[in-house]
Design an enzyme around this catalytic site. Structure first.
Site, PDB file in Angstrom:
ATOM      1  N   ALA A 193       1.123  -1.329  -0.130  1.00 49.21           N
ATOM      2  CA  ALA A 193       0.052   0.111  -0.062  1.00 49.21           C
ATOM      3  C   ALA A 193       0.965   1.235   0.011  1.00 49.21           C
ATOM      4  O   ALA A 193       1.806   1.282   0.608  1.00 49.21           O
ATOM      5  CB  ALA A 193      -0.933  -0.100   1.249  1.00 49.21           C
TER       6      ALA A 193
ATOM      7  N   LYS B 272       3.822   2.178  -6.325  1.00 46.87           N
ATOM      8  CA  LYS B 272       3.802   1.146  -7.405  1.00 46.87           C
ATOM      9  C   LYS B 272       3.134   1.712  -8.704  1.00 46.87           C
ATOM     10  O   LYS B 272       3.572   1.393  -9.791  1.00 46.87           O
ATOM     11  CB  LYS B 272       3.387  -0.115  -7.089  1.00 46.87           C
ATOM     12  CG  LYS B 272       2.028  -0.291  -6.534  1.00 46.87           C
ATOM     13  CD  LYS B 272       1.612  -1.727  -5.962  1.00 46.87           C
ATOM     14  CE  LYS B 272       0.131  -1.744  -5.304  1.00 46.87           C
ATOM     15  NZ  LYS B 272      -0.320  -0.484  -4.664  1.00 46.87           N
TER      16      LYS B 272
ATOM     17  N   HIS C 166      -6.666  10.943 -13.741  1.00 45.28           N
ATOM     18  CA  HIS C 166      -6.286  10.628 -15.227  1.00 45.28           C
ATOM     19  C   HIS C 166      -6.939  11.336 -16.087  1.00 45.28           C
ATOM     20  O   HIS C 166      -6.274  11.855 -17.055  1.00 45.28           O
ATOM     21  CB  HIS C 166      -6.280   9.087 -15.184  1.00 45.28           C
ATOM     22  CG  HIS C 166      -5.220   8.291 -14.897  1.00 45.28           C
ATOM     23  ND1 HIS C 166      -3.862   8.041 -15.573  1.00 45.28           N
ATOM     24  CD2 HIS C 166      -4.926   7.678 -13.464  1.00 45.28           C
ATOM     25  CE1 HIS C 166      -3.347   7.526 -14.668  1.00 45.28           C
ATOM     26  NE2 HIS C 166      -3.799   7.103 -13.666  1.00 45.28           N
TER      27      HIS C 166
ATOM     28  N   ARG D 252      -6.025  15.314 -15.702  1.00 49.73           N
ATOM     29  CA  ARG D 252      -4.670  15.905 -15.795  1.00 49.73           C
ATOM     30  C   ARG D 252      -4.083  15.299 -17.227  1.00 49.73           C
ATOM     31  O   ARG D 252      -3.182  15.895 -17.866  1.00 49.73           O
ATOM     32  CB  ARG D 252      -3.910  15.414 -14.752  1.00 49.73           C
ATOM     33  CG  ARG D 252      -4.136  16.166 -13.665  1.00 49.73           C
ATOM     34  CD  ARG D 252      -2.846  16.317 -12.681  1.00 49.73           C
ATOM     35  NE  ARG D 252      -3.383  16.332 -11.280  1.00 49.73           N
ATOM     36  CZ  ARG D 252      -2.541  15.856 -10.255  1.00 49.73           C
ATOM     37  NH1 ARG D 252      -1.157  15.387 -10.442  1.00 49.73           N
ATOM     38  NH2 ARG D 252      -2.956  15.805  -9.073  1.00 49.73           N
ATOM     39  N   ARG D 253      -4.383  14.037 -17.603  1.00 47.49           N
ATOM     40  CA  ARG D 253      -3.593  13.358 -18.742  1.00 47.49           C
ATOM     41  C   ARG D 253      -4.466  12.874 -19.586  1.00 47.49           C
ATOM     42  O   ARG D 253      -4.419  11.879 -20.273  1.00 47.49           O
ATOM     43  CB  ARG D 253      -2.901  12.223 -17.913  1.00 47.49           C
ATOM     44  CG  ARG D 253      -2.031  12.671 -16.893  1.00 47.49           C
ATOM     45  CD  ARG D 253      -1.237  11.387 -16.287  1.00 47.49           C
ATOM     46  NE  ARG D 253      -0.542  11.951 -15.201  1.00 47.49           N
ATOM     47  CZ  ARG D 253       0.307  10.994 -14.437  1.00 47.49           C
ATOM     48  NH1 ARG D 253       0.243   9.781 -14.823  1.00 47.49           N
ATOM     49  NH2 ARG D 253       0.790  11.539 -13.346  1.00 47.49           N
TER      50      ARG D 253
ATOM     51  N   GLU E  59     -12.731   1.310 -18.307  1.00 43.28           N
ATOM     52  CA  GLU E  59     -13.072   0.884 -16.874  1.00 43.28           C
ATOM     53  C   GLU E  59     -13.743  -0.445 -16.903  1.00 43.28           C
ATOM     54  O   GLU E  59     -14.751  -0.624 -17.739  1.00 43.28           O
ATOM     55  CB  GLU E  59     -14.111   1.795 -16.182  1.00 43.28           C
ATOM     56  CG  GLU E  59     -13.497   3.154 -15.906  1.00 43.28           C
ATOM     57  CD  GLU E  59     -14.665   4.139 -15.035  1.00 43.28           C
ATOM     58  OE1 GLU E  59     -15.300   3.596 -14.331  1.00 43.28           O
ATOM     59  OE2 GLU E  59     -14.672   5.278 -15.520  1.00 43.28           O
TER      60      GLU E  59
ATOM     61  N   ASP F   8      -4.275  -1.384 -13.547  1.00 40.49           N
ATOM     62  CA  ASP F   8      -4.412  -0.880 -12.314  1.00 40.49           C
ATOM     63  C   ASP F   8      -5.648  -1.107 -11.739  1.00 40.49           C
ATOM     64  O   ASP F   8      -6.684  -0.380 -11.929  1.00 40.49           O
ATOM     65  CB  ASP F   8      -4.018   0.521 -12.282  1.00 40.49           C
ATOM     66  CG  ASP F   8      -3.469   1.190 -11.015  1.00 40.49           C
ATOM     67  OD1 ASP F   8      -3.501   0.466  -9.925  1.00 40.49           O
ATOM     68  OD2 ASP F   8      -3.253   2.261 -10.868  1.00 40.49           O
TER      69      ASP F   8
END
Lengths: 174, 174, 174
Positions: free
Chosen positions: A14, A18, A53, A56-57, A65, A87
């Site tokens: 946690a 990563k 995400h 910003r990106r 999803e 992720d």
């Protein structure tokens, strides 16, 4: 000449850094960056991460999803110029375990078979959860057994495996 | 010329692949392979593991079951041509802690003294359990303190120490 | 010529031997050895550890106890010939979280800013707590999130980072 696609497993605890390490791996390479969020929308942290995400990106990442049919999404994106961040595997295992009638080990096999022969580059992020005391709770014990087995399977077909602690990578394979 | 016997400690989390790694270490070497199961027969997973050893590899492994007097069994098997797998130290510590009147730290000392001078090759498997949140339960805290101390002691006399994650070994010593 | 001061982070699990490793690091160097105990006096283990330092090594160590204002003590000791052991960051985070009105993340920033430019050599000891199952308890989850973030921040300014298991160091940085 055919270039070999990378299949990377990024393990860590946690708040170990990563996901950031994995994001940098993806963005440092060529190709279209895809982000597959496996967390359910009702998971606040995942919602926040996806929103971050998106905002910003959004110009860099293509965001998907998918809580259950991860392998299906990977198959649809399986082009050599794609770099896909998943992720994370631990949330996917959680979702599979909560899905009525799901064949958890069968879903693992399908994912591992796809990962072994994928043409896209894939970076899997996952939590190492098996290094504490045996949990009292039966579901938690089954969860960490599933996650441990999945890590071994993905690692066996991965070209690189990293263990992250305090934001620092330790290369286990590759 | 006397060859030096190996004393190996294989650490890892739940379902990390540590037992498989240790079994391969033993079977890749020369000598008679002995398997000491420390789990009580009432532990289903251990029963299954022993049965699996018995059925599939009964011709390769000599199987011993000993929940408490581990050092005594190791002494009886202490021949230079023996390779002994101890699976695992964490279950042995659990058994010692549940045994009325057992001298846990005394048992550790005896084991470590034997390991330091053994003529047989020994591979110890153990769970790393100290990398999660401090457990609420006092017994669990004592358990992880005992296990941590035992690992340090065995590691100090071992010729090799491995940390296993996702089935992959990381050499810490040797 | 100015020598660069060392900032070291020593991570490890419970009873991993991390404090002993860190103490040896400090005592193997030149300079005045300072020990900052962050544990509250009511923590028996810390009381014992401090007493042990006082009795056995009172001639070697200068001992300080500070549960909250760690950065302030480090500032007061910031001389190039000092080597300072902070044992440990996890207890400091616990104390900050229990302190009414404390700005935990603000305290982290102040510590990291100091560590990045300190003239004294500093060795931080901390528990890795994020490698088990997600805790049920909300406070425990917040604790491990805080600790993980602090480790990443300290590691980013540290000159060396070690991960300790079974008393053995694994160098992650430096």
């Amino acid at each position: 000449m055919t270039s070999i696609s990378r299949c990377v497993l990024v393990l860590g605890g946690a708040r170990s850094g990563k996901s950031t390490f994995a994001e940098n791996l993806v963005l440092s390479g060529d190709g279209s960056a895809h982000y597959i969020a496996t967390g359910r929308a009702w998971d606040d942290e995942m919602k926040q991460r996806i929103a971050l995400h998106r905002e910003r990106r959004g110009d860099v990442w293509n965001i998907h999803e998918e809580p259950i049919d991860l392998t299906h999404v990977l198959q649809q994106l399986d082009q050599p110029d794609n770099v896909i961040l998943v992720d994370c595997l631990t949330l996917w295992v959680t979702n599979l375990m909560l899905e009525e009638g799901a064949d958890v080990e069968g879903a693992f096999s399908a994912l591992v078979q796809h990962a072994a022969k994928a043409r896209a580059n894939i970076v899997f992020v996952s939590n190492e959860v098996g290094l504490g005391i045996v949990p009292d709770n039966r579901m938690a014990r089954e969860f960490r057994d599933h996650v441990g087995r999945l890590h071994q399977q993905i690692a066996s077909v991965a070209s690189e495996v990293y263990f992250i602690a305090a934001g620092l990578p330790l290369k286990m394979k590759g």
